[in-house]
Design an enzyme around this catalytic site. Structure first.
Site, PDB file in Angstrom:
ATOM      1  N   ASN A 187       0.869  -1.184   0.000  1.00 58.60           N
ATOM      2  CA  ASN A 187       0.000   0.000   0.000  1.00 58.60           C
ATOM      3  C   ASN A 187       0.905   1.233   0.000  1.00 58.60           C
ATOM      4  OD1 ASN A 187      -1.805   2.042   0.501  1.00 58.60           O
ATOM      5  ND2 ASN A 187      -2.474   1.313   2.505  1.00 58.60           N
TER       6      ASN A 187
ATOM      7  N   LYS B 261       0.122   4.256  -0.187  1.00 58.61           N
ATOM      8  CA  LYS B 261      -0.530   5.391   0.483  1.00 58.61           C
ATOM      9  C   LYS B 261      -0.324   6.680  -0.324  1.00 58.61           C
ATOM     10  CE  LYS B 261      -0.233   3.016   4.873  1.00 58.61           C
ATOM     11  NZ  LYS B 261      -0.134   3.090   6.318  1.00 58.61           N
TER      12      LYS B 261
ATOM     13  N   HIS C  52      -9.591   1.173   5.134  1.00 64.27           N
ATOM     14  CA  HIS C  52      -8.312   1.344   5.838  1.00 64.27           C
ATOM     15  C   HIS C  52      -8.536   2.246   7.049  1.00 64.27           C
ATOM     16  CE1 HIS C  52      -4.180   2.312   6.748  1.00 64.27           C
ATOM     17  NE2 HIS C  52      -3.823   1.296   5.976  1.00 64.27           N
TER      18      HIS C  52
ATOM     19  N   GLU D 166      -6.860   4.558   8.200  1.00 59.86           N
ATOM     20  CA  GLU D 166      -6.589   5.979   7.917  1.00 59.86           C
ATOM     21  C   GLU D 166      -7.811   6.644   7.277  1.00 59.86           C
ATOM     22  OE1 GLU D 166      -2.973   5.216   5.785  1.00 59.86           O
ATOM     23  OE2 GLU D 166      -1.985   4.688   7.674  1.00 59.86           O
TER      24      GLU D 166
ATOM     25  N   GLU E 112      -5.288  -5.191  10.549  1.00 57.61           N
ATOM     26  CA  GLU E 112      -4.278  -4.154  10.760  1.00 57.61           C
ATOM     27  C   GLU E 112      -4.579  -3.409  12.059  1.00 57.61           C
ATOM     28  OE1 GLU E 112      -2.199  -2.714   6.917  1.00 57.61           O
ATOM     29  OE2 GLU E 112      -3.953  -1.482   7.245  1.00 57.61           O
TER      30      GLU E 112
ATOM     31  N   GLY F 137       2.676   1.982  11.024  1.00 54.29           N
ATOM     32  CA  GLY F 137       3.671   3.056  10.966  1.00 54.29           C
ATOM     33  C   GLY F 137       4.389   3.314  12.283  1.00 54.29           C
TER      34      GLY F 137
ATOM     35  N   SER G 255       3.514  -2.372  10.343  1.00 52.16           N
ATOM     36  CA  SER G 255       4.966  -2.413  10.577  1.00 52.16           C
ATOM     37  C   SER G 255       5.610  -3.732  10.136  1.00 52.16           C
ATOM     38  CB  SER G 255       5.291  -2.127  12.045  1.00 52.16           C
ATOM     39  OG  SER G 255       4.898  -0.807  12.375  1.00 52.16           O
TER      40      SER G 255
ATOM     41  N   GLY H  12       4.962   1.243   4.741  1.00 50.99           N
ATOM     42  CA  GLY H  12       6.288   1.861   4.571  1.00 50.99           C
ATOM     43  C   GLY H  12       7.295   0.991   3.827  1.00 50.99           C
TER      44      GLY H  12
END
Ligand code: 13P
Length: 256
Positions: free
Chosen positions: A13, A15, A98, A100, A170, A176, A216, A237
């Site tokens: 992803n 992002k 998600h 976020e 998740e 993150g 992570s 990430g």
């Protein structure tokens, strides 16, 4: 271990990162390193503006393309939104729900269920994110939250749709933060979701759903998760680094 016939899925992803040229270069690099294999399917999810270029770059490659979100209406006066009809042909998968989006954009369980429905109508496979916040985690509510979000997301899903559905567990606090969930704990929550889906649709049908872990994930800790009953990863990430992401795919392959 994933059940027979069910490929592991590794999703990057990206992002809100990378310009169109940067996304295209990353796709080109990954294309050289990730080849067709039996046990694992790799997906990258660039931003909407990079979807076209990345999907052209990855055509005929071992890597599939996903979108990061969708709006559930088909077309009309919804400034800034993108529909499943528009994604068809560009994206094989689409992330929905998600954390976020739930946290920063107020996305509700109801929105998620409508998005899943719209994607299935256009033959795009939803990757539905579920997972608890730190507060809910501290209150011992990890399983309750994951199961209730899964239940809501499946509102319009039939038994026949199940093979096209993927969940990604998740935990919000692991995203993150550099602090991945312990593989035992992730497996525990995933088992609770599996149990719920079995109760809803029966054992055989429920076995078709894949449940990934995200939060992570890196090349190092991926090994620990792969010893568990987890069907792959949703990587944030670490998916922006082509060497690290390729390593995660290879680690998954070795253990599949
Ligand atoms: P990180 O891998 O950066 O923690 O992000 C996980 C994630 O949110 C993927 O959707």
């Amino acid at each position: 271990m994933a059940k027979e016939g069910k490929k592991k899925l590794i999703v990057g992803n990206w992002k809100m990162n990378l310009t169109v040229p940067e996304a295209t270069i990353l796709a080109e690099r990954l294309k050289k390193e990730i080849v067709f294999v039996d046990g694992v399917e790799t997906v990258v999810a660039p931003s909407f503006v990079s979807l076209y270029s990345v999907s052209e770059t990855l055509a005929d490659s071992a890597i599939s393309v996903g979108a990061q979100d969708v709006f559930y209406e088909e077309n009309g006066s919804y400034t800034g939104e993108v529909s499943a009809a528009m994604l068809r042909g560009l994206a094989k998968y689409c992330i929905v729900g998600h954390s976020e989006r739930r946290i920063y954009f107020g996305e509700s369980d109801r929105d998620v269920s409508q998005k899943v429905k719209a994607l299935l109508t256009y033959d795009i496979k939803p990757i539905i994110c579920i997972g608890e916040t730190l507060r809910e985690h501290s209150d011992g509510l990890s399983k309750v939250v994951a199961v209730s979000e899964a239940e809501a997301a499946l509102r319009f899903v039939t038994k026949e749709d199940l093979e096209n559905i993927t969940f990604a567990y998740e935990p919000v606090w692991a995203i993150g933060s550099g602090k991945a969930c312990h593989p035992d704990d992730a497996e525990n929550v995933i088992q609770a979701v599996q149990k719920f889906i079995k109760a809803l649709f029966g054992d055989k049908a429920a076995d078709k759903i894949r449940i990934l872990y995200g939060g992570s994930v890196n090349a190092e800790n991926a090994k620990g998760f792969m010893k568990k009953n987890i069907d792959g990863f949703l990587v944030g990430g670490a998916s922006l680094d082509h060497e690290e992401f390729t390593e995660i795919v290879k680690t998954t392959l070795k253990s599949s």
